[in-house]
Design a protein around this motif. Structure first.
Motif, mmCIF file in Angstrom:
data_model
loop_
_atom_site.group_PDB
_atom_site.id
_atom_site.type_symbol
_atom_site.label_atom_id
_atom_site.label_comp_id
_atom_site.label_asym_id
_atom_site.label_seq_id
_atom_site.Cartn_x
_atom_site.Cartn_y
_atom_site.Cartn_z
ATOM 1 N N LEU A 175 10.462 9.316 4.498
ATOM 2 C CA LEU A 175 10.618 7.850 4.322
ATOM 3 C C LEU A 175 12.102 7.774 4.267
ATOM 4 O O LEU A 175 12.701 8.188 3.540
ATOM 5 C CB LEU A 175 9.886 7.303 3.346
ATOM 6 C CG LEU A 175 8.447 6.836 3.497
ATOM 7 C CD1 LEU A 175 7.815 6.334 1.976
ATOM 8 C CD2 LEU A 175 8.214 5.779 4.492
ATOM 9 N N LYS A 190 5.456 11.701 3.542
ATOM 10 C CA LYS A 190 6.233 10.536 2.566
ATOM 11 C C LYS A 190 7.661 11.089 2.412
ATOM 12 O O LYS A 190 8.688 10.485 2.369
ATOM 13 C CB LYS A 190 5.513 10.631 1.252
ATOM 14 C CG LYS A 190 4.404 9.756 0.860
ATOM 15 C CD LYS A 190 4.098 9.895 -0.429
ATOM 16 C CE LYS A 190 2.832 8.941 -0.420
ATOM 17 N NZ LYS A 190 2.245 9.043 -2.011
ATOM 18 N N ILE A 224 6.625 -0.225 6.061
ATOM 19 C CA ILE A 224 6.156 0.841 5.671
ATOM 20 C C ILE A 224 4.847 1.062 5.995
ATOM 21 O O ILE A 224 3.767 0.196 5.510
ATOM 22 C CB ILE A 224 6.275 1.002 4.300
ATOM 23 C CG1 ILE A 224 7.760 0.484 3.598
ATOM 24 C CG2 ILE A 224 6.139 2.313 3.538
ATOM 25 C CD1 ILE A 224 7.799 0.192 1.994
ATOM 26 N N ASN A 246 5.777 9.042 -7.482
ATOM 27 C CA ASN A 246 5.887 9.503 -6.310
ATOM 28 C C ASN A 246 5.240 10.911 -5.947
ATOM 29 O O ASN A 246 6.129 11.815 -5.409
ATOM 30 C CB ASN A 246 7.343 9.076 -5.882
ATOM 31 C CG ASN A 246 7.831 7.901 -5.981
ATOM 32 O OD1 ASN A 246 7.239 6.801 -6.059
ATOM 33 N ND2 ASN A 246 9.117 7.831 -6.537
ATOM 34 N N ALA A 273 0.872 -1.252 0.014
ATOM 35 C CA ALA A 273 0.035 -0.021 0.058
ATOM 36 C C ALA A 273 1.007 1.360 -0.020
ATOM 37 O O ALA A 273 0.497 2.248 -0.267
ATOM 38 C CB ALA A 273 -0.773 -0.084 1.314
ATOM 39 N N LEU A 274 2.125 1.214 0.343
ATOM 40 C CA LEU A 274 2.650 2.189 0.641
ATOM 41 C C LEU A 274 4.231 2.040 0.076
ATOM 42 O O LEU A 274 4.609 1.095 0.063
ATOM 43 C CB LEU A 274 2.953 2.676 2.221
ATOM 44 C CG LEU A 274 1.713 3.058 2.630
ATOM 45 C CD1 LEU A 274 1.675 3.137 4.089
ATOM 46 C CD2 LEU A 274 1.305 4.502 2.220
ATOM 47 N N PRO A 275 5.007 3.356 -0.212
ATOM 48 C CA PRO A 275 4.745 4.565 -0.067
ATOM 49 C C PRO A 275 3.772 5.186 -0.667
ATOM 50 O O PRO A 275 3.200 6.269 -0.719
ATOM 51 C CB PRO A 275 5.964 5.213 -0.152
ATOM 52 C CG PRO A 275 6.691 4.289 -1.183
ATOM 53 C CD PRO A 275 6.208 2.712 -0.592
ATOM 54 N N LYS A 276 3.663 4.419 -1.974
ATOM 55 C CA LYS A 276 2.694 5.158 -3.215
ATOM 56 C C LYS A 276 1.331 5.630 -2.599
ATOM 57 O O LYS A 276 0.538 6.479 -3.133
ATOM 58 C CB LYS A 276 2.733 4.492 -4.467
ATOM 59 C CG LYS A 276 4.157 4.600 -5.066
ATOM 60 C CD LYS A 276 3.799 4.516 -6.561
ATOM 61 C CE LYS A 276 3.198 5.436 -7.206
ATOM 62 N NZ LYS A 276 4.016 6.754 -7.081
ATOM 63 N N GLY A 277 0.801 4.822 -1.853
ATOM 64 C CA GLY A 277 -0.692 4.934 -1.576
ATOM 65 C C GLY A 277 -1.082 5.517 -0.318
ATOM 66 O O GLY A 277 -2.325 5.947 -0.245
ATOM 67 N N GLY A 278 -0.035 6.121 0.203
ATOM 68 C CA GLY A 278 -0.406 6.748 1.638
ATOM 69 C C GLY A 278 -0.882 8.243 1.308
ATOM 70 O O GLY A 278 -0.457 9.015 1.472
ATOM 71 N N ILE A 298 1.139 6.264 5.774
ATOM 72 C CA ILE A 298 1.294 7.726 6.090
ATOM 73 C C ILE A 298 0.637 8.813 5.333
ATOM 74 O O ILE A 298 0.122 8.590 4.416
ATOM 75 C CB ILE A 298 2.947 7.890 5.978
ATOM 76 C CG1 ILE A 298 3.258 7.578 4.547
ATOM 77 C CG2 ILE A 298 3.878 7.053 6.835
ATOM 78 C CD1 ILE A 298 4.804 8.080 4.027
#
Lengths: 303, 263
Positions: B69, B66, B58, A113, A8-13, B61
């Motif tokens: 990170l 982000k 991860i 991103n 899910a992350l980092p792209k979905g957060g 967030i």
């Protein structure tokens, strides 16, 4: 060692969205109407994409739109061009021939991103035809960016509007028709906690926002957000977005997106075209559902 | 002037740079094309592999967080164009451009433009000049440059063996001329298909772009090259239906390719 993979992350957060951050004019369910409704008599062949992961996921919409278009053209009388062949020979296309340029083609400029659309800066060269090996002119540019989904202040919106207007103008100076991609509301992610009452508001926000941006610059909107909304209204049990991010399309979603763009650009009824890429698990019934939602959503949006 | 024929020798040019030294990179930028972004992008997969390797999660967030990170890979893609299309990359090597808190440490350049039958010496020379300049720009900005070696294609059901020598020597030469680390993805593919000829790594409709296994092989080869770590045992296969045996084979060949290439 155990997996800690959480795709899910980092792209979905994207996190929670505060209601009060949505400008009031974009919350109306009496949706802003699009000014531009078609590409008129244009039959685009060369498309430049300025886009993000939502487009390049599942091996990229620029490929799928091209192959869908070839699949459609091969059903028309007299067309003797390139074919999309799932397994096997694709001649006369020669990938080793650098001078070769396909009649229908997508040129892509992607970033990942969550960068804003302004990342692309000046577009003049990239819409000029310079980057095609055979120097074919670009017909249509597609702008897709989800930055304003997560950054909703008037400041952000106005900054982006200014960029879009400038970009649309650069397109027109190069005889390129600008189009802009309406984003979709995300769905609840797998294992996500929360009531998600904002999701209904997201649809209104995004539909109104992207229509407003396009209207300001006299650009055509691709109503992907309408297709997603209508799909989940009608088929809530069939996912079209990845459950682990709630946001990027899965294979079905990519096919739906593809048919939505296709119908918006060409106004050819997609029902009956047999294109599902190499995803053989998409049966005819599901394909028809996808094609029908794409068509009905585009018709609804531009009605 | 570069002589293209010298790259087709089956005696390999040896790489000058063999590791990132003591560096443990955390922030990256990829300049790449469809071979990377197919199958939902190697930059995502590498990030997930790293977190799996470290046993870290991860977490969900907020978007505004982000930028914090610890490990992150920024990416810029194009199709069909040469790597030279990126022009001056100075801005894109800075953390501010990507809205990152920590500085970019490593850049990866991936481009298949020089893999055409019609490529001429002058084009190779032009690209070497661009790569060398880009690598120097990286170093001027405290970013370590790396370059990915592509893999040969399957034409009419047969691997183009001579292309393996061409690509391996060409990209080693590019790396050596600019003092950049070469990521031997081409070696990993070549060795894997020798050992497992019935297990495809490329899409069967174009024999060019990676399938899911190929994307994982690319990812684990980059991982092994950057961290000099044997990835076997890391349980990362995205959400794909890949068996333990296949995953182990991928990881083993990725690591072995690095060992072979850098030794």
């Amino acid at each position: 060692m155990p997996s800690t993979f959480n795709p899910a992350l980092p792209k979905g957060g994207t996190g929670a969205v505060k209601k009060d951050t949505i400008p009031i004019k974009y919350t109306t369910k009496d949706f802003i109407k699009p000014k531009r409704k078609t590409l008129d008599d244009m039959h685009p062949k060369q498309v430049a994409y300025f886009a993000t992961s939502h487009i390049y996921y599942n091996n990229s919409i620029h490929n799928h739109l091209k192959w869908l278009t070839y699949t459609w053209l091969n059903t028309t009388e007299g067309f003797k061009g390139r074919q999309w062949v799932k397994h096997g020979d694709r001649k006369p296309f020669n990938p080793h021939d650098e001078s070769y340029m396909e009649e229908y083609y997508g040129r892509v400029w992607f970033w990942g991103n969550s960068q804003p659309i302004m990342w692309h800066g000046d577009l003049t060269e990239r819409v000029s035809g310079k980057f095609g090996p055979a120097d074919w002119p670009v017909d249509v540019a597609l702008f897709q960016c989800n930055y304003l989904y997560n950054n909703r202040s008037i400041l952000h919106i106005n900054e982006h509007k200014e960029y879009y207007m400038n970009a649309f103008e650069q397109c027109r100076q190069n005889n390129v028709e600008p189009t802009v991609f309406m984003h979709a509301e995300r769905i609840k992610r797998k294992n996500e906690i929360g009531d998600h009452e904002h999701l209904g508001r997201d649809y209104a926000y995004m539909r109104n926002l992207w229509t407003d941006i396009a209207n300001l610059g006299d650009a055509l909107v691709i109503p992907w957000g309408v297709s997603v909304h209508n799909w989940y209204e009608k088929y809530p049990e069939i996912g079209i977005l990845n459950p682990w991010c709630g946001n990027h399309p899965n294979n079905l979603g990519t096919i739906l997106m593809n048919y939505t763009i296709f119908y918006t650009y060409y106004r050819v009824d997609p029902r009956g075209i047999d294109y599902t890429y190499i995803w053989d698990d998409i049966d005819k019934d599901t394909l028809l559902k996808l094609q029908t939602i794409a068509k009905e959503s585009v018709d609804e949006y531009f009605a | 002037m570069t002589d293209i024929q010298k790259y087709f020798n089956n005696s390999f040019i040896q790489p000058k740079i063999k590791q990132l030294g003591n560096k443990h990179p955390k922030q990256f930028v990829f300049f790449a094309n469809s071979h990377i972004y197919y199958n939902n992008s190697v930059h995502n997969h590498l990030n997930f592999v790293i977190y799996s390797w470290l046993g870290k999660k991860i977490k969900y967030i907020k978007d505004e967080d982000k930028k914090n990170l610890e490990y992150f890979i920024n990416s810029a893609f194009y199709n069909r164009q040469p790597i030279t299309v990126f022009g001056d990359i100075t801005d894109r090597l800075k953390k501010e451009f990507w809205n990152r808190v920590s500085p970019i440490e490593v850049a990866m350049f991936q481009c298949t433009y020089l893999y055409h039958s019609t490529i001429r010496n002058s084009q190779i020379q032009e690209h070497i000049e661009y790569y060398t300049k880009a690598f120097n720009t990286c170093r001027d900005n405290n970013v370590v440059p790396t370059v990915m070696m592509p893999t040969e294609k399957l034409v009419d059901g047969k691997w183009v063996e001579k292309d393996y020598y061409y690509l391996r020597n060409l990209f080693t030469d590019i790396g050596n001329k600019g003092d950049a680390l070469v990521i031997p993805v081409g070696v990993a593919y070549h060795n894997f298909r020798k050992k497992y000829p019935d297990t495809p790594l490329l899409n069967d409709w174009d024999n060019n772009h990676p399938n899911q296994l190929g994307t994982l092989l690319t990812t684990y080869t980059i991982f092994s090259a950057y961290y000099n770590v044997d990835p076997t045992g890391i349980d990362y296969r995205y959400n794909w239906d890949i068996s333990d045996e296949q995953l182990n084979a991928i990881q083993t060949e990725a690591y072995n390719a690095c060992t072979e290439y850098y030794t």
